[in-house]
Design an enzyme around this catalytic site. Sequence first.
Site, PDB file in Angstrom:
ATOM      1  N   SER A  32       0.812   3.754   2.339  1.00  0.00           N
ATOM      2  CA  SER A  32       0.768   4.220   3.654  1.00  0.00           C
ATOM      3  C   SER A  32       2.100   4.615   4.126  1.00  0.00           C
ATOM      4  CB  SER A  32      -0.103   3.204   4.899  1.00  0.00           C
ATOM      5  OG  SER A  32       0.872   2.110   4.815  1.00  0.00           O
TER       6      SER A  32
ATOM      7  N   LYS B 219       4.863   0.242   9.638  1.00  0.00           N
ATOM      8  CA  LYS B 219       4.548   1.610  10.080  1.00  0.00           C
ATOM      9  C   LYS B 219       5.852   2.180  10.668  1.00  0.00           C
ATOM     10  CE  LYS B 219       0.257   1.352   8.771  1.00  0.00           C
ATOM     11  NZ  LYS B 219      -0.377   2.036   7.579  1.00  0.00           N
TER      12      LYS B 219
ATOM     13  N   SER C  24      -3.134   6.623   5.935  1.00  0.00           N
ATOM     14  CA  SER C  24      -2.557   5.607   6.806  1.00  0.00           C
ATOM     15  C   SER C  24      -3.661   5.099   7.743  1.00  0.00           C
ATOM     16  CB  SER C  24      -1.277   6.070   7.111  1.00  0.00           C
ATOM     17  OG  SER C  24      -0.533   4.896   8.144  1.00  0.00           O
TER      18      SER C  24
ATOM     19  N   SER D 103       0.766  -1.312   0.141  1.00  0.00           N
ATOM     20  CA  SER D 103       0.010   0.083  -0.102  1.00  0.00           C
ATOM     21  C   SER D 103       0.933   1.271  -0.068  1.00  0.00           C
ATOM     22  CB  SER D 103      -0.782  -0.099   1.288  1.00  0.00           C
ATOM     23  OG  SER D 103      -0.121   0.318   2.443  1.00  0.00           O
TER      24      SER D 103
END
Length: 266
Positions: free
Chosen positions: A74, A129, A219, A72
């Site tokens: 994010s 993350k 995100s 993704s």
Amino acid sequence: MKWFELGLVVLTFATGLIWLLDRLFLARRRAARDGLLAEEPVVVDYSRAFFPVLAAVLVLRSFVAEPYKIPSSSMMPNLLIGDFILVNKFAYGLRLPVTNAKFVDLGEPERGDVVVFKPPHAPDQNWIKRVIGLPGDRIGFHGDTLYVNGEAVEYVELGEFIGQGRGAEMNGATLLLEKLPGREHEVLEWLGRANPAGQGEWTVPEGHYFVMGDNRDNSEDSRFWAQTHFLPEENLRGRAFLIWLNCEGWFCKGSFDPSRIGTKIK
């Protein structure tokens, strides 16, 4: 990913057990019965051939480094869709495969680390993350500004983001240098948007971390987790440290960016 890991463990132990039993007992029985004409069973032949390879792969991906693919946007602009990354599996301690239980403690995440983990609300998935809050920290996000322990983080505007391929979805967003204490890094934000999402303040409990994506308006991170806003330490998988390939589609037919090969993850 969990089923692959489980299958790798089962195959490694199965082939190793077959090979060991043959070496200790079955080979002698065949030799005593058939002499020089004794033939090794196919299952033993395959186990002897594959066990060392499977064992090496299991040890490397469980305790040294494991590959992941970024699915993704994010973590843009630092990690792009199609990036293949390597994750240091011993940075935060050695963990058993499948269960992820730590049996050797080697360290803890630092603020700014990019980590791979199993989110508490989706334990069968692996997400990536950046660690923003450590145990005991007070984290705030108001407007377009991050606060750590009551202090606003400083930003330097770098200009308008221009991406390529699937990264073009963020064209027009503002590229910022976020001077996070301990780790400066770039982030993306749509500055000046009305009613930005993810606003609030949180205090990180012991044994947990607060994580956010670098693409702040795109995100699903700690700000939005309903059951708990925090990542438990036991859900950590490792620290991302290197991009070793960027491509999309089978055999990289979709796109291929050789310039990202060997890029260190900051």
